[in-house]
Each structure stands twice: as structure tokens, then as C-alpha cells.
Design a protein around this motif. Structure first.
Motif, mmCIF file in Angstrom:
data_model
loop_
_atom_site.group_PDB
_atom_site.id
_atom_site.type_symbol
_atom_site.label_atom_id
_atom_site.label_comp_id
_atom_site.label_asym_id
_atom_site.label_seq_id
_atom_site.Cartn_x
_atom_site.Cartn_y
_atom_site.Cartn_z
ATOM 1 N N LEU A 189 -45.141 16.803 13.793
ATOM 2 C CA LEU A 189 -46.592 16.803 13.659
ATOM 3 C C LEU A 189 -47.145 18.032 14.387
ATOM 4 O O LEU A 189 -46.940 18.197 15.585
ATOM 5 N N ILE A 190 -47.807 18.897 13.640
ATOM 6 C CA ILE A 190 -48.451 20.079 14.234
ATOM 7 C C ILE A 190 -49.945 19.780 14.304
ATOM 8 O O ILE A 190 -50.559 19.429 13.289
ATOM 9 N N VAL A 191 -50.511 19.868 15.498
ATOM 10 C CA VAL A 191 -51.927 19.540 15.640
ATOM 11 C C VAL A 191 -52.649 20.658 16.383
ATOM 12 O O VAL A 191 -52.178 21.141 17.406
ATOM 13 N N GLY A 192 -53.776 21.063 15.844
ATOM 14 C CA GLY A 192 -54.552 22.090 16.530
ATOM 15 C C GLY A 192 -55.391 22.911 15.577
ATOM 16 O O GLY A 192 -55.728 22.476 14.473
ATOM 17 N N ASP A 193 -55.681 24.119 16.025
ATOM 18 C CA ASP A 193 -56.513 25.055 15.265
ATOM 19 C C ASP A 193 -55.620 25.744 14.227
ATOM 20 O O ASP A 193 -55.413 26.961 14.272
ATOM 21 N N VAL A 194 -55.101 24.939 13.331
ATOM 22 C CA VAL A 194 -54.048 25.401 12.412
ATOM 23 C C VAL A 194 -54.542 26.526 11.499
ATOM 24 O O VAL A 194 -53.808 27.461 11.189
ATOM 25 N N ALA A 195 -55.806 26.441 11.120
ATOM 26 C CA ALA A 195 -56.347 27.445 10.192
ATOM 27 C C ALA A 195 -56.245 28.861 10.769
ATOM 28 O O ALA A 195 -56.147 29.834 10.024
ATOM 29 N N ARG A 196 -56.263 28.985 12.112
ATOM 30 C CA ARG A 196 -56.206 30.321 12.725
ATOM 31 C C ARG A 196 -54.894 30.541 13.491
ATOM 32 O O ARG A 196 -54.813 31.465 14.310
ATOM 33 N N SER A 197 -53.895 29.683 13.236
ATOM 34 C CA SER A 197 -52.682 29.767 14.058
ATOM 35 C C SER A 197 -51.513 30.440 13.366
ATOM 36 O O SER A 197 -50.957 29.932 12.393
ATOM 37 N N ARG A 198 -51.082 31.565 13.912
ATOM 38 C CA ARG A 198 -49.888 32.232 13.372
ATOM 39 C C ARG A 198 -48.631 31.444 13.726
ATOM 40 O O ARG A 198 -47.613 31.565 13.047
ATOM 41 N N VAL A 199 -48.695 30.663 14.815
ATOM 42 C CA VAL A 199 -47.531 29.853 15.173
ATOM 43 C C VAL A 199 -47.293 28.786 14.102
ATOM 44 O O VAL A 199 -46.168 28.598 13.628
ATOM 45 N N ALA A 200 -48.365 28.110 13.694
ATOM 46 C CA ALA A 200 -48.221 27.078 12.649
ATOM 47 C C ALA A 200 -47.649 27.687 11.382
ATOM 48 O O ALA A 200 -46.807 27.081 10.714
ATOM 49 N N ARG A 201 -48.055 28.917 11.063
ATOM 50 C CA ARG A 201 -47.627 29.542 9.805
ATOM 51 C C ARG A 201 -46.188 30.046 9.838
ATOM 52 O O ARG A 201 -45.634 30.400 8.799
ATOM 53 N N SER A 202 -45.598 30.119 11.015
ATOM 54 C CA SER A 202 -44.175 30.473 11.085
ATOM 55 C C SER A 202 -43.309 29.253 11.399
ATOM 56 O O SER A 202 -42.275 29.040 10.774
ATOM 57 N N SER A 203 -43.738 28.460 12.381
ATOM 58 C CA SER A 203 -42.894 27.334 12.818
ATOM 59 C C SER A 203 -42.817 26.256 11.751
ATOM 60 O O SER A 203 -41.724 25.731 11.472
ATOM 61 N N GLY A 204 -43.955 25.909 11.171
ATOM 62 C CA GLY A 204 -43.965 24.840 10.164
ATOM 63 C C GLY A 204 -43.048 25.151 8.986
ATOM 64 O O GLY A 204 -42.131 24.372 8.676
ATOM 65 N N PRO A 205 -43.223 26.289 8.314
ATOM 66 C CA PRO A 205 -42.360 26.605 7.170
ATOM 67 C C PRO A 205 -40.882 26.721 7.541
ATOM 68 O O PRO A 205 -40.009 26.353 6.751
#
Ligand code: NCD
Length: 339
Positions: A189-205
Motif C-alpha cells: 500500500l503506497i499512501v501519500g502525495d502520489v500525484a507529485r511523487s517520483r518515488v511512487a512512480r518508480s517503486s510501485g511499477p
């Protein structure tokens, strides 16, 4: 790191992926985005990072030879603690050296372009450039300007590939999946300011590519936003917390601007709805781990108490960051294969 001790306890000597095996591993010369890399490439980078992690656990003062004699250029045009120092540490651990430039004190303030800055540093003889910038276009501009490999060390609200690799490694380790690098059956579960997060865009995929189910929560997270993080939006944050094998809290990216999350009082409202508070952390199942890429703002997206729980692997993420960056510094692109 000596080749004879490169493998971990469960990796047979014959199965060792040495630095030589990372030759030609990258589809192009640069490491810009994880989302565009084949899963095989992700697995090879992670397998090499795993070896480094094992070797460093065994002997934290171990110094290898794989980039001996090389000088790496670190260009950091945005603030950083973990990424900058762990890249520096990774260079040391591979037996290389680095030179460093930030926007403060560089000729960028005199109007020099990023491309000219990058070519200037290349002309001094560095073997690679590690670049952190405010926009993905800036990292691409550098990559196009030079012949040497460029590693993206975090590009605006684009991607942060080495963070994605280290987070995936940390998740795999926490759930005893390091041997297989198979995250099948795990829910993140990734929670946070996902729309502006480069971490979400690398870690999630990256986690999704290895088989994890990725759930995404946060202000404004709809299906398209969740898809950029390799996952699906959750209906209820608390329900998703109960299902998760790992929860990764992300900071509100105030420095990017342009969001309602930057308004006065928004931090308190955020915490109320999405903060990983001590109370919410009690919903996690046994064995579920807490992650955060740092820097954290305790009392906003995560409570200090939660950061210090035995189930928190936040500090381990930092350590694994050195190993992941070592693997990326060794990887050689199919295009250049020069270093
Ligand atoms: C992140 C970054 O800079 O992208 N931190 C990091 O690299 N460990 C996350 C952030 O700034 O919130």
C-alpha cells in the motif's frame, strides 16, 4: 568486493552474477526510468544489488574494485541527503572516486546551460554522471548531451529509479523473497502525495513488475494516478491497511507547488485522513512492514512512533540504497558499453 565472497549464503558460487554480467544489461546507455525497463533487467540489477547487500552486511568496510580508477560526476541540482550521500558511498564501495557539483556555486548561475555543464564535466574524464534535477526534461537534456551513461538520481515529479530498486529490495528482504525476487502474493500500500511523487512512480511499477499487488491511497488518487504507481486506488484507506504486507508513506511534496495540499492547514487535514498514525498502524497484520523513502515529516504523513516500530524497515531502506546504487553504477548500457 572479492568475487569469491560476492554471493550470499544461499546463492551458489556458480549462480553468481558478477559485475561483468551487467555489461549490456541496460537497453540504452542511461538509467532514466524503471517503468520502461524489461522485468529481466530489473531482476538482474536487483540480483546484483542483493549480492552487494550481503557483502556489505558481512563486512561494512569492504571496498571493491569494479570501478577502480573511474571518477563519477555527481550533479545535484535539487536538495538531497540520502540519494546524494549513498551514491557517494556506493562509488567508494566500488573502489572509484567522485567529483560533485550542485547548482549553488556552479556556472549555471552565470547562464550556462545544463547541457554545456554536463559536457564540461564529461570533458574532464568522468565515466558516468549521476543527475538529480527539478524536471525529467533536465535529466534527459544531460543524457542527450553526453556520451557517457547518465543515472537519474530523482527527476522532479517524474521518476527516481534507484529509489524504486532499493524499495523493492527492502520489501523482498523483509518478506524473505530475496532468493526468488518474486513478490507474488504480497500487497503493498503506497499512501501519500502520489500525484507529485517520483518515488511512487518508480517503486510501485518495479514492485508490480516482480509480482506484487500495489494499492494506492492519497488525496486525489484516482485510477489514472494510481496506474502511474503501478497500482489501483483503494476505496477505504483503513481497509487497505488491514490487507497490506507493506505500507509505504510518502511526504507531501510542498516544494513542487500547485496543489491544494500546499494550502495553510492542509498538513493537519492530510494527517487526519491519510497519516500513518500510531492508531492506524495497529490495523496492520503481523509481519506487515512500514516503509518510507525519507525525508519524513513526523506528525504529518507518519508518526515518529510508527517510524520506530520493530516493523519499520526505514533505516534498512537507507542501507540497501547503497547496494542498489552500486549495482546501477556498474551496469553498462547496450549502446555505449564503454566503461
Ligand atoms: C525522495 C526524493 O528526494 O525523491 N527522497 C529520497 O530520495 N530518499 C522523497 C522525497 O523527497 O520526498
Amino acid at each position: 568486493m572479492g568475487a569469491q565472497r560476492a554471493g550470499g549464503p544461499s546463492e551458489p558460487a556458480s549462480g553468481i552474477i558478477g559485475a561483468h554480467a551487467l555489461s549490456g544489461v541496460m537497453p540504452g546507455k542511461d538509467l532514466i526510468n524503471l517503468a520502461e525497463l524489461p522485468t529481466l533487467v530489473l531482476r538482474r540489477l536487483l540480483a546484483r544489488a542483493r549480492q552487494h547487500a550481503w557483502a556489505l552486511d558481512e563486512d561494512p568496510f569492504d571496498v571493491g574494485q569494479t570501478i577502480r580508477g573511474q571518477v563519477v560526476g555527481l550533479l545535484f541540482f535539487e536538495d538531497s541527503t540520502r540519494t546524494r550521500l549513498s551514491f557517494a558511498m556506493a562509488v567508494h564501495r566500488l573502489g572509484g572516486r567522485f567529483i560533485e557539483l550542485t547548482d549553488r556555486g556552479s556556472s549555471l548561475s552565470k547562464g550556462e546551460t545544463l547541457a554545456d555543464t554536463a559536457r564540461t564535466v564529461e570533458a574532464m574524464g568522468v565515466s558516468r554522471l549521476v543527475v538529480r534535477a527539478r524536471r525529467t526534461e533536465d535529466v534527459l537534456e544531460v543524457a542527450q548531451a553526453v556520451r557517457i551513461p547518465v543515472l537519474n538520481a530523482g527527476a522532479g515529479d517524474g521518476e527516481h529509479p534507484t529509489q524504486g530498486l532499493l524499495d523493492t529490495l527492502a520489501l523482498a528482504e523483509a518478506h524473505q523473497r530475496l532468493d526468488s525476487l518474486d513478490l507474488d502474493g504480497l500487497t503493498v500500500l503506497i499512501v501519500g502525495d502520489v500525484a507529485r511523487s517520483r518515488v511512487a512512480r518508480s517503486s510501485g511499477p518495479c514492485m508490480a513488475a516482480l509480482g506484487a499487488r500495489v494499492l494506492v491511497a492519497g488525496p486525489g488518487v484516482d485510477a489514472p494516478v494510481a496506474a502511474t504507481a503501478g497500482g489501483a486506488p483503494v476505496e477505504r484507506f483503513e481497509d487497505a491497511l488491514r490487507q497490506a504486507d507493506a505500507v509505504m508513506a510518502l511526504r507531501i511534496q510542498h516544494e513542487r507547488g500547485g496543489s491544494e495540499l500546499d494550502a495553510a492547514g492542509a498538513d493537519a487535514a492530510y494527517r487526519e485522513q491519510y497519516g500513518l498514525t500510531a492508531e492506524r498502524a495497529r490495523l496492520l497484520k503481523p509481519g506487515a512492514v512500514v516503509m518510507h523513502p525519507g525525508p519524513a515529516n513526523p506528525g504529518v504523513e507518519i508518526d515518529a512512533e510508527v517510524m520506530g516500530l520493530p516493523r519499520s524497515i526505514i533505516v534498512r531502506q537507507v542501507t540497501l540504497g547503497v547496494a542498489a546504487r552500486m549495482a546501477c553504477l556498474e551496469a553498462r548500457g547496450a549502446v555505449t558499453g564503454r566503461t
